[in-house]
Design a protein around this motif. Structure first.
Motif, PDB file in Angstrom:
ATOM      1  N   GLN A   3      49.632  43.519  -6.545  1.00 19.99           N
ATOM      2  CA  GLN A   3      50.581  42.925  -5.590  1.00 19.99           C
ATOM      3  C   GLN A   3      50.089  41.565  -5.121  1.00 19.99           C
ATOM      4  O   GLN A   3      50.891  40.642  -4.887  1.00 19.99           O
ATOM      5  CB  GLN A   3      50.786  43.871  -4.401  1.00 19.99           C
ATOM      6  CG  GLN A   3      52.005  43.554  -3.541  1.00 19.99           C
ATOM      7  CD  GLN A   3      53.315  43.867  -4.231  1.00 19.99           C
ATOM      8  OE1 GLN A   3      53.719  43.138  -5.154  1.00 19.99           O
ATOM      9  NE2 GLN A   3      53.984  44.921  -3.805  1.00 19.99           N
ATOM     10  N   PRO A  23      57.892  40.676  -4.736  1.00 27.04           N
ATOM     11  CA  PRO A  23      56.927  41.788  -4.827  1.00 27.04           C
ATOM     12  C   PRO A  23      57.226  42.702  -6.003  1.00 27.04           C
ATOM     13  O   PRO A  23      58.362  42.815  -6.475  1.00 27.04           O
ATOM     14  CB  PRO A  23      57.111  42.527  -3.499  1.00 27.04           C
ATOM     15  CG  PRO A  23      58.496  42.180  -3.062  1.00 27.04           C
ATOM     16  CD  PRO A  23      58.744  40.776  -3.543  1.00 27.04           C
ATOM     17  N   ARG A  43      46.941  47.079  -4.851  1.00 27.90           N
ATOM     18  CA  ARG A  43      46.830  45.873  -4.026  1.00 27.90           C
ATOM     19  C   ARG A  43      46.480  44.653  -4.868  1.00 27.90           C
ATOM     20  O   ARG A  43      47.033  43.558  -4.663  1.00 27.90           O
ATOM     21  CB  ARG A  43      45.795  46.075  -2.925  1.00 27.90           C
ATOM     22  CG  ARG A  43      45.697  44.875  -1.974  1.00 27.90           C
ATOM     23  CD  ARG A  43      44.655  45.082  -0.884  1.00 27.90           C
ATOM     24  NE  ARG A  43      45.102  46.061   0.093  1.00 27.90           N
ATOM     25  CZ  ARG A  43      44.660  47.311   0.159  1.00 27.90           C
ATOM     26  NH1 ARG A  43      43.742  47.730  -0.707  1.00 27.90           N
ATOM     27  NH2 ARG A  43      45.097  48.132   1.075  1.00 27.90           N
ATOM     28  N   LYS A  95      64.045  46.984  -4.537  1.00 34.62           N
ATOM     29  CA  LYS A  95      62.880  46.491  -3.802  1.00 34.62           C
ATOM     30  C   LYS A  95      63.233  46.240  -2.333  1.00 34.62           C
ATOM     31  O   LYS A  95      62.412  46.501  -1.435  1.00 34.62           O
ATOM     32  CB  LYS A  95      62.347  45.216  -4.463  1.00 34.62           C
ATOM     33  CG  LYS A  95      61.762  45.462  -5.842  1.00 34.62           C
ATOM     34  CD  LYS A  95      61.251  44.179  -6.486  1.00 34.62           C
ATOM     35  CE  LYS A  95      60.620  44.487  -7.850  1.00 34.62           C
ATOM     36  NZ  LYS A  95      60.059  43.283  -8.504  1.00 34.62           N
ATOM     37  N   LEU A 108      60.139  46.230   0.607  1.00 33.26           N
ATOM     38  CA  LEU A 108      59.068  45.385   0.074  1.00 33.26           C
ATOM     39  C   LEU A 108      59.283  43.907   0.366  1.00 33.26           C
ATOM     40  O   LEU A 108      58.300  43.146   0.425  1.00 33.26           O
ATOM     41  CB  LEU A 108      58.934  45.613  -1.434  1.00 33.26           C
ATOM     42  CG  LEU A 108      58.445  47.008  -1.838  1.00 33.26           C
ATOM     43  CD1 LEU A 108      58.508  47.187  -3.346  1.00 33.26           C
ATOM     44  CD2 LEU A 108      57.029  47.259  -1.328  1.00 33.26           C
ATOM     45  N   PRO A 112      55.531  43.197   1.516  1.00 29.71           N
ATOM     46  CA  PRO A 112      55.114  43.642   0.173  1.00 29.71           C
ATOM     47  C   PRO A 112      54.000  44.689   0.206  1.00 29.71           C
ATOM     48  O   PRO A 112      53.814  45.417  -0.774  1.00 29.71           O
ATOM     49  CB  PRO A 112      54.624  42.346  -0.494  1.00 29.71           C
ATOM     50  CG  PRO A 112      55.288  41.255   0.273  1.00 29.71           C
ATOM     51  CD  PRO A 112      55.410  41.747   1.680  1.00 29.71           C
ATOM     52  N   TYR A 113      53.269  44.754   1.314  1.00 26.61           N
ATOM     53  CA  TYR A 113      52.148  45.687   1.430  1.00 26.61           C
ATOM     54  C   TYR A 113      52.493  46.859   2.364  1.00 26.61           C
ATOM     55  O   TYR A 113      51.598  47.527   2.887  1.00 26.61           O
ATOM     56  CB  TYR A 113      50.909  44.960   1.951  1.00 26.61           C
ATOM     57  CG  TYR A 113      50.452  43.847   1.035  1.00 26.61           C
ATOM     58  CD1 TYR A 113      49.618  44.096  -0.054  1.00 26.61           C
ATOM     59  CD2 TYR A 113      50.878  42.534   1.243  1.00 26.61           C
ATOM     60  CE1 TYR A 113      49.212  43.077  -0.904  1.00 26.61           C
ATOM     61  CE2 TYR A 113      50.485  41.503   0.397  1.00 26.61           C
ATOM     62  CZ  TYR A 113      49.654  41.785  -0.673  1.00 26.61           C
ATOM     63  OH  TYR A 113      49.259  40.772  -1.518  1.00 26.61           O
TER      64      TYR A 113
END
Length: 765
Positions: A96, A107, A93, A355, A360, A364-365
């Motif tokens: 990111q 990301p 995290r 990606k 993502l 992105p999370y």
């Protein structure tokens, strides 16, 4: 050196300053409703600078080469595409978060070597293949994907599908053995299990099939070594598993470290573009192996780092793993016109597509949803039941003289050997985020199995090896092999005393996990002398002696096979290995595993594999003759053949019945046998179908696996097992690399291993 460091720092600072200056003007790239993937990526790439595109091609590790503070700055500058070797949610995290501070907020993805499990460790590749159970193998991969994605990981460097016929190579442990058909099938199963119905779904992870290509065929069994191979053998035997993984949708391919017919894979345009992209139609991402681009200099095809980068990017290596060569040299190569920006765009697009497929750009999370676990290594994050079930399916009973197995839960049992109480070794190499403290040793598993119904006596008996040079080598980077302060003689005396007190002895011997790993090639396939001396002393006590083998390669077991009462091959069986081994030893599970690699009688036979070509003077075991293809100083053929494995019950196989003796190209042939359980226990066995093309335009193997069935039979029960054969099953690559069948005579072999078979014949019109 100081000047280089200063220049790098200045360049990084300038990049960060430029990124910060325009940060407020940039929005995070999010696909619009109804917008196609390609349209989204086209729009994003139009906004990217050349430096940002090149940055996407960097796959770097957090560590000495890229300390976390430096890496965080590089991510904020938009010059990093992906990170590997970070395996906790908080750590992922944080990185990111840095990507979301970059100018374009592209990301990162996060990768790791999830080879045979993540937090729950499953058997090594050979152990999985030995199960001949596709559902069990798929279960192991599904659990791996669930656990890895729950930790925030997006991509695994797996499956390893290198065909390996030389057990001297340490990395045979990672793959699925010597057979093309079986390995190809497993490759597809694992890829689909990792990736599910889509990488944007929960509990999935992108597969990274490796090592492309032919990595398992290095000369002399030496890691990283040269491969020189005919096109026919390449296409017939070694390439199909990679093709199967690609056809199953593998999102990425790791390029191998070896050269192929003089051209290193990382500079091999024929391999990465003509074959992979054009002939196979592959659309995914290609990754270099660790440091492979720089190694083009050592290979002797590049005179400088700059030239190495030029060769790799133009050959088709999209992402460069670990070092900074792409970032350092691609800008100047583009400026000089030696690399076109279209080469950069092609590679960058592949990264962005990966990606996008991972979901993502939508979030992105996405892989970091929900609360982080209070304890990353919490017990409830493991999948022990599945691990135990899969582990016992891959164990192979090699010998059981006098039915010494299964053991009885009574009397006194001595458990002896340097691996008996090792939690680290039972997991094997490449054990990802698995923790040794959570693994079950053989000693612990046996104690769990007997409770208070029998007495268990333990003695270490010997070190894994007493060779100081081997110990120094294996412990060069990590203390993998621990040698205690006691003398070998003291340990041996204790082991013999323990054996004398016991009704039966279980000796747990073989290799430490570090002996079956990358950079662990060896010339001696025998169990280490320290352990053999212990086995000889235990044999001299006259007590029934069961050998539990832990290892990552076929071994020379001539002495052990003659002198042990029972031999159980357990490989490195994972987190639940000790419990699974105990299940088999005490008969709670009837072993059904079959060897995915031939076991040689000695290293002098290597390479040895069942599906070899014949010669003009083949050796005849029934009528041996001097002037045939043979050795004069040892028995010919393997000690244990491909497909071999015993059970606690017996099975018989009838003669082969064919539905026809001639078939056309559009017909289907049925081959049938009746299999009967002739023993007193229920058990599973693997019924195997092999085919031989008797006379073709080029010499064909003496037999090739084409199908199998794993069946369960009760005592006395019989079952008809049918196999369908079509013209497509008879195709091969001829001298012009045309993939087709040829009319003529064929033999069908059906049996319980590659040697013990019944025969039928038919003709393809």
């Amino acid at each position: 050196m100081k000047t280089i460091q200063f220049s790098r720092a200045c360049a990084l600072g300038l990049a960060i300053a430029l990124a910060s200056a325009s940060l407020s003007a940039a929005e995070a790239p999010v696909p619009l409703p109804g917008q196609s993937r390609d349209a989204f990526i086209d729009g994003l790439m139009q906004r990217m600078t050349l430096e940002e595109k090149i940055g996407q091609l960097r796959l770097v590790s957090v560590g000495a080469d890229h300390p976390k503070p430096v890496l965080q700055e590089e991510i904020r500058a938009g010059i990093t595409g992906a990170v590997f070797n970070t395996v906790t949610r908080p750590g992922i995290r944080v990185l990111q978060d840095e990507a979301m501070k970059s100018r374009l907020k592209i990301p990162l993805f996060f990768a790791y070597d999830v080879v045979h499990g993540h937090r729950t460790v499953f058997p090594i590749g050979l152990g999985l293949a030995a199960s001949w159970d596709m559902e069990a193998i798929a279960q192991s991969a599904r659990v791996s994907a669930i656990e890895a994605s729950a930790d925030g990981l997006n991509l695994t460097f797996s499956p390893t599908v290198d065909i390996a016929r030389d057990p001297r190579w340490g990395r045979v442990s990672e793959g699925f053995g010597e057979d093309t058909w079986l390995t190809s099938r497993i490759a597809g199963v694992v890829v689909r299990a990792y990736q599910g119905e889509g990488l944007d779904r929960p509990g999935t992870i992108m597969a990274g099939v490796k090592h492309f290509a032919l990595y398992g065929a290095g000369e002399g069994g030496r890691d990283y070594n040269t491969v020189d191979m005919s096109p026919q053998r390449m296409f017939q035997d070694y390439l199909p598993p990679y093709r199967a993984a690609a056809d199953a949708g593998a999102g990425s391919v790791m390029v191998s470290l070896n050269s192929i017919n003089g051209v290193p894979a990382s500079a091999n345009k024929w391999l990465l573009q003509d074959l992979l992209r054009q002939q196979w139609g592959y659309k995914g991402l290609t990754l270099s192996d660790h440091g492979a681009v720089k190694e083009l200099i050592q290979h002797g095809v590049a005179g400088s780092e700059r030239e190495a980068v030029k060769l790799a990017i133009k050959a088709g290596v999209d992402m460069n793993m670990n070092d900074d060569l792409y970032r350092n040299h691609l800008p100047e190569l583009v400026k000089a016109g030696e690399v076109s920006e279209s080469d950069i765009d092609r590679a960058c697009r592949e990264v962005l597509v990966a990606k996008y497929e991972m979901g993502l750009f939508h979030d992105p999370y996405r892989y970091l949803q929900g609360r982080d676990p209070v304890d990353t290594d919490a017990e409830d994050r493991l999948h022990r039941e599945v691990a135990r079930e899969v582990a016992r399916k891959g164990m192979v009973l090699l010998k059981n003289q006098g039915d010494v197995l299964p053991l009885k839960r009574q009397g006194t049992i001595a458990v002896i050997g340097p691996l008996a109480d090792s939690k680290r070794d039972v997991m094997g190499s490449w054990s990802a985020a698995g923790k040794a403290k959570q693994a079950v040793s053989v000693l612990q598993g046996m104690q769990n199995a007997i409770g208070d119904r029998a007495q268990l006596i333990y003695a270490k008996g010997a070190n894994v090896t007493d060779d100081p040079e081997i110990l120094a080598y294996l412990n060069e980077y990590n203390p993998d092999v621990v040698v205690g302060p006691r003398s070998p003689q003291a340990m041996l005396v204790e082991a013999v005393e323990a054996a004398k007190q016991a009704d039966v002895v279980v000796a747990v011997v073989g290799e430490s996990q570090g002996m079956a790993h990358e950079a662990s090639s060896k010339t001696n396939l025998r169990i280490a002398t320290s352990q053999v001396e212990m086995l000889k002393a235990l044999k001299a006590t006259g007590k029934p002696l069961v050998m539990v083998l832990m290892n990552g390669r076929p071994m020379d077991l001539r002495w052990e096979s003659e002198n042990m009462d029972a031999v159980l091959e357990t490989w490195f069986s994972g987190t639940e290995g000790g419990n699974a081994i105990a299940d088999v030893l005490f008969g709670d599970y009837n072993p059904s595993g079959k060897l995915p690699m031939s076991f040689p009688r000695s290293v002098g036979q290597v390479p040895i594999y069942y599906n070899h070509l014949n010669t003009g003077r083949p050796f005849d075991h029934q009528n041996p003759n001097k002037y045939t293809s043979r050795y004069f100083d040892a028995a010919n053929g393997p000690l244990y053949p491909f497909g071999f494995g015993l059970s606690y019950t017996g099975f018989s196989v009838s003669d082969v019945t064919l539905s026809a003796d001639k078939i056309g190209k559009d017909d289907t042939l049925t081959a049938k046998v009746t299999v009967k359980n002739t023993g007193k226990r229920a058990g599973e066995t693997v019924v195997q179908l092999y085919v031989q093309d008797v006379a073709a335009s080029i010499s064909r193997p003496v037999k090739e696996l084409k199908n199998y069935r794993k069946i369960m039979l009760k005592p006395g029960e019989s079952k008809d097992v049918e196999f369908m054969l079509r013209e497509q099953d008879l195709r091969f690559y001829d001298s012009n690399l045309r993939y087709a069948s040829e009319p003529g005579d064929f033999k069908v072999y059906i049996g319980l291993d590659s040697q013990d078979v019944k025969e039928g014949k038919f003709t393809l019109l």
